[in-house]
Enzyme design. Structure first.
Site, short mmCIF file in Angstrom:
data_model
loop_
_atom_site.label_atom_id
_atom_site.label_comp_id
_atom_site.label_asym_id
_atom_site.label_seq_id
_atom_site.Cartn_x
_atom_site.Cartn_y
_atom_site.Cartn_z
CE LYS A 95 -3.94 1.86 2.73
NZ LYS A 95 -4.50 1.77 4.01
CB SER A 171 -7.65 3.56 2.86
OG SER A 171 -6.79 3.07 3.88
CB SER A 195 -8.16 1.08 6.28
OG SER A 195 -8.86 2.30 6.67
#
Length: 531
Positions: A95, A171, A195
């Protein structure tokens, strides 16, 4: 079956047996990325094309040269008879909220688009030290602010591999989409209000939020420092446990990384669940949300098919020897989102102050003779809507005249949420739970552009996950079936501090119980379209 479709533990085993090479694994993953991912996210990415709507768009930055060098190094170690590490040759994605030396580390924000990290985050460094091969950096909501991945400054934003008109969640949507689409068997995400777990549920993969402090935050670009937790995204529980073995543990670079012994998570997987007490709470089968018209809180039950998936999981676990405890009270769950609105925004506003156009990141292209004006213009150009909203709200609720009314009250609510978990997991208490079984999300993946822009509604996608962040306890999301539209349903296991091993045990037992069910044979839409 392509090598890219195999699990991490299978790839690591076959590599050690010299049945495959690390370079062969890498080439298979790069081939899959080329087939399904489409163009990577870019600033000012332009309008979507018809082709864009048929691709996943997990990546911001692909690093094939770096990956190839790592894969070749693994193969040399194997050829020399050296130990290449427990994750040798296994590709993974990162990420793009983690710093990785020599790569763009953008947080999906314009303000960091030109930032190249000078060091590598501890979780990433530990993966690479274990022989894993980093494919690149994947997309996210800007600074992790969102629950759909649509707020990224780098467009096109990721799409859900199961149905390409749906969001992957956020996210960590780029992480979960890359794993679900077979681009990589593993990914490192972060969980601040769910997330990792929410997009894992939306994309039909496994995601864990560890106990706060179990995994180092060093090198993680912070959102809310008291809530952020790095964790694994994988296709199955075994792979998630294998990854946790690698990334967990104390870190001299991070004072919040706990100096608590890390068990062998793989060793616990096959121990079974006979005698474990698993709770069901009515407070996790409904959503409480504010009616913006009259200012009252209203409650509605979860969709029947989501509750049914959880209750069926409980029945299967009971048949394997677990004791199911009904009626577990978690009364402060409904206050998790309001408290999060306040606490996270205060911490976000504080963390965003470092982006000033001076030390690193974007500086507006103007001649300035006033420092404050340079700050204002650079931040206005660099931040998207969501960071701006969080700065404004964070500054407001932490101001002296409102701090008692909002921020300090939210901290007290957070304590109440923590006490709920302490009570039900107390070995000397009434319930004595080993795990709490809940839905992960109140819905399956929603359509792109249908919720984005409504900050309140978007935040309530995390109502069932955020209590674990307030309390600091671990949570594991698992695929729990498909809804009537063929979209994944997520089920969640929550545990006491440092009990990730128990959650893995229960999760593995559930996988065994459902191994041959028809929904396990279903594939994401993007994979069904492959020749």
């Amino acid at each position: 079956m392509e090598l890219s479709d195999l699990s991490a533990h299978e790839l690591a085993l076959y590599l050690r047996q010299r049945r495959i090479s690390a370079v062969e694994i890498l080439e298979s993953c790069l081939k899959r990325i080329e087939a399904v991912d489409g163009r990577p996210g870019r600033l000012d990415g332009g309008p979507l094309t018809v082709e864009d709507e048929q691709k996943v768009h997990s990546f911001i930055t692909l690093t094939p040269e770096r990956a190839r060098a790592q894969a070749e190094a693994v193969d040399r170690k194997i050829a020399a008879g050296e130990d290449p590490g427990p994750l040798a040759g296994v590709p993974f994605t990162v990420k793009d909220i983690f710093c990785v030396e020599g790569t763009p580390s953008t947080a999906a924000s314009r303000i960091l688009a030109n930032f190249t990290a000078p060091y590598t985050a501890t979780p990433v460094a530990r993966m690479e030290a274990a022989g894993a091969v980093m494919l690149g950096k994947v997309n996210l909501d800007e600074f992790t602010y969102g629950s759909s991945n649509e707020s990224s400054a780098f467009q096109p934003s990721p799409r859900n591999p199961w149905k390409l008109d749906r969001v992957p969640g956020g996210s960590s949507g780029g992480s979960t989409a890359s794993v679900a689409a077979g681009e990589a068997p593993l990914s490192i995400g972060t969980d601040t209000a769910g997330s990792i777990r929410q997009p894992a549920a939306f994309c039909g993969v496994v995601g864990m939020k560890p106990t706060y402090g179990r995994v180092s935050r060093y090198g993680l670009i912070a959102f809310a420092s008291s809530l952020d937790c790095p964790g694994p995204v994988a296709r199955n529980v075994t792979d998630a446990a294998l990854m946790m073995n690698t990334i967990a543990g104390a870190d001299p670079h991070d004072s919040t990384a706990a100096n608590v012994p890390v068990p062998d998570y793989l060793a616990a997987l096959e121990q079974g669940i006979k005698g474990l007490r698993i709770g069901l709470s009515p407070d996790y089968f409904r959503i409480t949300y504010p009616n913006l018209q009259n200012g009252t809180f209203e409650t509605q039950p979860l969709p029947a098919e989501i509750e049914a998936s959880v209750r069926r999981a409980a029945d299967l676990l009971a048949a394997m020897g677990a004791e199911i405890v009904e009626g577990v009270p978690m009364p402060n769950t409904r206050f998790g989102i309001p408290a999060y609105f306040v606490i996270s925004r205060v911490e976000a506003a504080s963390n965003l102050h470092r982006y000033d156009g001076v030390k690193y990141g974007l500086r507006a292209h103007q001649d300035f003779n006033d420092l404050k004006k340079m700050y204002r213009v650079s931040r206005n150009e660099g931040f998207g809507l969501q960071p701006k909203l969080r700065i404004l709200m964070g500054m407001y609720v932490s101001a002296a005249q409102y701090s008692e009314q909002y921020y300090k009250r939210a901290l007290r609510v957070r304590t109440l949420i923590r006490r709920d978990f302490e009570s039900v997991f107390d070995p000397a208490g009434k319930f004595r739970l080993d795990a709490l079984l809940t839905p992960t999300t109140p819905t399956t993946a929603f359509e792109m552009a249908k919720v984005y822009g409504d900050s309140v509604l978007m935040q309530y996608a995390d109502q069932l996950t955020v209590p674990a962040n307030h309390a600091g306890v671990p949570g594991l999301s698992l695929p729990g079936g498909l809804d009537k539209d063929g979209l994944p349903i997520g089920i969640q296991l929550l545990g006491a501090d440092w009990t990730e091993d128990k959650l893995f045990r229960v999760g593995r037992a559930y996988e065994i119980a459902t191994e041959y069910e028809p929904w396990r044979k279903s594939k994401p839409e993007v994979l069904e379209k492959l020749p």
